[in-house]
Design a protein around this motif. Structure first.
Motif, short mmCIF file in Angstrom:
data_model
loop_
_atom_site.label_atom_id
_atom_site.label_comp_id
_atom_site.label_asym_id
_atom_site.label_seq_id
_atom_site.Cartn_x
_atom_site.Cartn_y
_atom_site.Cartn_z
N ARG A 32 10.43 -21.79 49.49
CA ARG A 32 11.24 -22.34 48.39
C ARG A 32 11.35 -21.29 47.29
NH1 ARG A 32 11.74 -27.84 49.25
NH2 ARG A 32 10.21 -28.72 50.70
N ALA A 33 12.60 -21.01 46.92
CA ALA A 33 12.83 -20.00 45.88
C ALA A 33 13.87 -20.52 44.90
CB ALA A 33 13.30 -18.69 46.50
N ARG A 34 13.59 -20.34 43.62
CA ARG A 34 14.54 -20.75 42.58
C ARG A 34 15.51 -19.61 42.30
NH1 ARG A 34 13.38 -25.44 40.26
NH2 ARG A 34 11.28 -26.31 40.47
N THR A 35 16.78 -19.97 42.22
CA THR A 35 17.84 -19.00 41.96
C THR A 35 18.71 -19.52 40.82
OG1 THR A 35 19.50 -19.94 43.44
CG2 THR A 35 17.86 -18.47 44.42
N PRO A 36 19.57 -18.69 40.27
CA PRO A 36 20.46 -19.16 39.18
C PRO A 36 21.37 -20.29 39.61
CG PRO A 36 20.38 -16.76 39.23
CD PRO A 36 19.65 -17.24 40.44
N MET A 54 15.49 -12.10 49.65
CA MET A 54 16.46 -12.64 48.70
C MET A 54 17.54 -11.58 48.46
SD MET A 54 17.34 -15.14 46.57
CE MET A 54 15.85 -16.09 46.18
N GLU A 55 18.78 -11.92 48.81
CA GLU A 55 19.89 -10.99 48.64
C GLU A 55 20.72 -11.37 47.43
OE1 GLU A 55 22.26 -10.37 52.07
OE2 GLU A 55 20.71 -9.27 53.15
N GLU A 56 20.91 -10.40 46.56
CA GLU A 56 21.74 -10.54 45.36
C GLU A 56 21.29 -11.69 44.47
OE1 GLU A 56 25.72 -10.79 46.80
OE2 GLU A 56 25.83 -8.66 47.28
N GLY A 57 20.00 -12.06 44.58
CA GLY A 57 19.43 -13.07 43.71
C GLY A 57 19.88 -14.49 43.95
N THR A 58 20.65 -14.74 45.02
CA THR A 58 21.19 -16.09 45.23
C THR A 58 20.99 -16.64 46.63
OG1 THR A 58 23.36 -15.17 45.78
CG2 THR A 58 22.97 -15.77 43.48
N ALA A 59 20.71 -15.80 47.62
CA ALA A 59 20.67 -16.27 49.00
C ALA A 59 19.41 -15.78 49.70
CB ALA A 59 21.90 -15.79 49.77
N LEU A 60 18.74 -16.69 50.42
CA LEU A 60 17.61 -16.33 51.27
C LEU A 60 18.15 -16.01 52.66
CD1 LEU A 60 14.90 -18.98 50.29
CD2 LEU A 60 14.93 -16.55 49.70
#
Length: 832
Positions: A65-69, A559-565
């Motif tokens: 689980r990762a939080r993104t913008p 995590m690519e470009e801070g939005t996608a796993l």
């Protein structure tokens, strides 16, 4: 206007029947694939399977689980940690517990995916004894009904194969089947005593506990999934298999829908345009009688509207009937899962209906506008010969489409050549090129037909000369007939040629990378290989030295470009051992520098600078920062990520590459390895045998899927070809009668008709092959840019088979209506 249109339809029923058939079949194809595609949008609701009778199931969390913008993102990991014994002890204080252990079991008479469990967990499915008794001593087991019957004794290899201490890898044991249970349908299993299962695999995969869920959550704390109700399905083997099965089916049907939609729209538009072009003399007479251009256009649109409504409705009915049959065939061919069925969605029928009606009206726009613009005398003069094959609008449209197709191909080569190797791309890529060449068909057909008849026209007899002149005079008719041939040949050659070229490149790449003498696997995808085999392989007698490289299949998430796993396949190897059995395409750094703090990536990663650090989640869910030590070329897409075994915890050994040192007696070493493989249930192949088993053939589902897509397109274009030819031949009654009056016999006229049909097929085949050649050249260039060069594989057999089939259809569809027309006296045909 409606009455006039209906009267005209009754008088020229052959032309309108041809348009009706083309449109009805096209709408039917769109509706069929659309209904099947709609059925893939949701998997069936299934309850828990293995733990259906367990009140609460506890397992280590299998999600990152990762939080993104843009919100929380999750990704499933392949090898979560086992449940600690201390946690199981805490749960035992709350209520009765059952510890589940799952480990691979292989041996004669067992399926490749057989697993072992403790007997106590069988009651949670529930499994019920159908014969024999429960296991009560070491070496005893109960089998599911699809396994060996009670009373069977076999040698079975057990153990997790991790070699990390989580499994003992007990090796080969004699097992006696003392009972059987009814199969649950989702696994083949052997059930051992609880003590024996714990000895074979000490790791606890899940714990079923009879206690309130809130108390269980409080006891285990964070990092664990406490599953109740339908959530217990997440503890089943491969809980996402239904969704994953639908992903591949969805991709296949989505591509099929795109291809069939393209073929249908193109053929229908071409047929309607040709049907209008056939009636120029009729339009000229109407203009002479005082009809205005607007009235002519309204009449044509009214006719197209009537045919469009009726044919689209008939096509929707065909689609509703054909979709269940398509789904049943996909299930029988094992392309789709056994439960796949057509749902109750109706939106694909609405989409197909309005698409058909729109295409019918759009197909007559240009032709009706041109028919309405010409004057009465000009229309009568042009009715016999096509003096201007292409208007300016068609030149502009064709140029734009062709430039777009070639531009997208060039852009892909410059920006991301790997995209051209993906199935969706190489299936849909040729479409713009096909449209572009087909739009220019009226211009290209004339020189092609003259080139093809250059030599035959100089031979004695007038057959070739007449065929050439007829094809040149009626260039619109010739182009309309050639269009289905262009589509058929171009699609068949592009699909089969591209897949064969890519497969050949993969095989070449594998041959360059694999230097091992033997490769051992456990058979199934990612299935653990018994640790005993590795031990016996290392102790091969009479060998000066043997290089053994065990491989563990795992995954890393980044995590690519801070939005996608994004998950990537990873292999865990000992770098020195693996370098001795392979030759990897390293473009930067050194593979042997790989250590527990390092990672090897490929050129597709966003970060590819040697020495840079990347943050990744490992297969057990831990987030670590690793240093890039080497970068591999992208190749055909098989060059993934490499880690050390320490960074792939819980991942079993599923492949072993073996290379003999110089001086080794190959016969002695091979005999020892085969003996070890036979004793442990391992599949052992030489390097060449392994490549032949995996390359250049694509997997069964891919081959069947391509044949399904190609078959749908070929059947439809074949019918459209026959339909268009029948329309064209029946409209030439006066021309054929004029030939009879000049002294030609019926046989000579029929030979001329057949020769014209074959000439058009030959011209269409050349154009289709040219389109396929451009597409294959693009794929070959992409492989070269990816350092995976391979010769272009031209599917001559496929091209020959498609050409022969279209030639047979074209000849038959030309001769039959011509034969019927020749039954009428020539003078009556001329005077009518």
């Amino acid at each position: 206007m409606l009455r006039l249109a209906l009267q005209g339809m009754r008088t020229r029923w052959v032309t309108f029947i041809g348009s009706f058939i083309a449109l009805a079949l096209g709408v039917g194809l769109i509706a069929t694939t659309g209904l099947a595609l709609a059925a893939t949008f949701a998997a069936p609701d299934r309850g828990p399977e293995r733990f259906a009778k367990a009140p609460v199931v506890v397992q280590t969390s299998a999600l990152i689980r990762a939080r993104t913008p843009i919100g929380e993102r999750t990704q499933r990991i392949p090898h979560p940690d086992p449940v600690p014994a201390a946690v199981s002890a805490k749960l035992a204080a709350l209520g009765p517990v059952v510890e589940d252990r799952t480990f691979p079991v292989s041996g004669p008479g067992l399926s490749e995916d057989t697993v072992g469990h403790p007997w106590s967990v069988a009651a949670l499915t529930p499994y019920r004894l159908t014969s024999g008794r429960a296991p009560s001593a070491p070496g005893e087991a109960v089998a599911t009904a699809d396994g060996p019957p009670a009373g069977t004794t076999l040698r079975a290899a057990t153990g997790t194969g991790t070699g990390t201490g989580t499994g003992t890898g007990t090796g080969t044991e004699q097992v006696t089947i003392v009972g059987t249970v009814a199969s649950a349908g989702f696994e083949s299993a052997l059930f051992f005593t609880d003590a024996e299962a714990a000895r074979i695999s000490p790791a606890i995969d899940a714990v079923a506990v009879t206690a309130p869920a809130d108390r269980v959550r409080a006891a285990v704390g964070g990092g664990f999934d406490v599953l109740t109700g339908d959530d217990r399905r997440r503890a089943d083997p491969d809980p996402d298999r239904d969704k994953e099965a639908l992903v591949s089916v969805n991709a296949l049907l989505g591509t099929a829908a795109g291809v069939t939609g393209f073929v249908s729209v193109f053929v229908v538009a071409s047929t309607f345009s040709f049907a209008v072009a056939q009636r120029r003399r009729e339009f000229g007479l109407l203009r002479t009688a005082g009809a205005t251009p607007a009235q002519v256009r309204r009449m044509v649109f009214t006719e197209a509207f009537v045919i469009g409504v009726l044919a689209s409705a008939a096509g929707c009915r065909l689609g509703a009937t054909g979709a269940p049959r398509l789904a049943a065939w996909m299930v029988d061919a094992e392309i789709a899962p056994p439960w796949f069925r057509i749902g109750e969605q109706t939106w694909p029928l609405h989409t197909a209906f309005w698409t058909g009606l729109f295409v019918a009206l759009a197909g007559v726009v240009v032709s009706s506008w041109r028919a309405g613009r010409v004057g009465p005398t000009e229309a009568l003069r042009e009715s016999a010969v096509d003096s201007r094959a292409m208007p300016l609008s068609r030149w502009l449209i064709g140029s734009a489409v062709l430039a777009t197709g070639l531009g997208l191909l060039a852009l892909a080569l410059a920006d991301n050549p790997g995209d051209l190797l993906k199935r969706k791309t190489y299936i849909t890529q040729p479409m713009l090129l096909i449209v572009g060449f087909a739009v220019f068909a009226p211009v290209l057909i004339r020189p092609l037909t003259r080139l093809l008849t250059w030599l035959p026209a100089r031979l004695p007899g007038a057959l070739a000369m007449l065929a050439r002149e007829n094809a040149s005079a009626g260039v619109r008719r010739t182009a309309a007939v050639a269009a289905p041939v262009v589509i058929t040949v171009a699609l068949a050659a592009s699909l089969m040629g591209t897949t064969a070229t890519i497969s050949a490149a993969k095989a070449t790449e594998a041959r360059e990378q694999i230097t091992a003498d033997y490769i051992a696997t456990a058979g199934g995808n990612g299935r653990a290989l018994p640790a005993e085999f590795v031990q016996r392989a290392r102790a091969v007698p009479g060998v000066p030295g043997v290089h053994i490289s065990p491989t563990r299949s795992s995954a890393v998430v980044v995590m690519e470009e801070g939005t996608a796993l994004v998950s990537s396949e990873a292999k865990a190897v000992d770098p020195a051992a693996h370098a001795a059995v392979s030759h990897l395409p390293v473009v930067a750094g050194r593979f042997t520098d790989l250590d527990d703090d390092g990672i090897v990536v490929n050129e597709e990663w966003l970060t590819t600078k040697v020495g840079s650090r990347v943050s990744v989640w490992l297969g057990d869910g831990r987030e670590v920062s690793l240093r890039i030590v080497a970068v591999l070329s992208t190749g055909t897409g098989s060059n993934g990520v490499y880690l050390t075994p320490r960074n792939a915890p819980n991942a079993p050994v599923d492949r072993v590459d073996i290379a003999f040192s110089p001086g080794t007696d190959p016969a002695t070493a091979a005999a020892a390895l085969h003996s070890a493989a036979q004793a442990t249930g391992v599949r052992l192949l030489t390097g060449d045998q392994w490549i032949q088993a995996h390359y250049p053939r694509s997997d069964k589902n891919t081959r069947l899927g391509l044949w399904m897509i190609l078959g749908i397109a070929l059947v439809y274009t074949g019918i459209a070809l026959a339909n268009t030819l029948m329309m064209a031949t029946s409209d030439r009654a006066r021309d054929l009668a004029a030939l009879r009056l000049t002294g030609a016999t019926k046989a000579q006229v029929l030979r001329l008709v057949a020769a014209e049909a074959l000439l058009v097929v030959a011209a269409g085949t050349i154009l289709g092959t040219l389109v396929a050649g451009v597409n294959l050249l693009g794929v070959w260039s992409a492989l070269g840019l990816l350092d995976a060069s391979s010769a272009v594989v031209i599917p001559w057999t496929t091209i020959a088979a498609v050409t022969a089939t279209t030639a047979l259809l074209a000849t038959t569809a030309s001769i039959l209506p011509a034969s019927l027309t020749l039954r009428t006296r020539p003078i009556e045909q001329v005077l009518c």
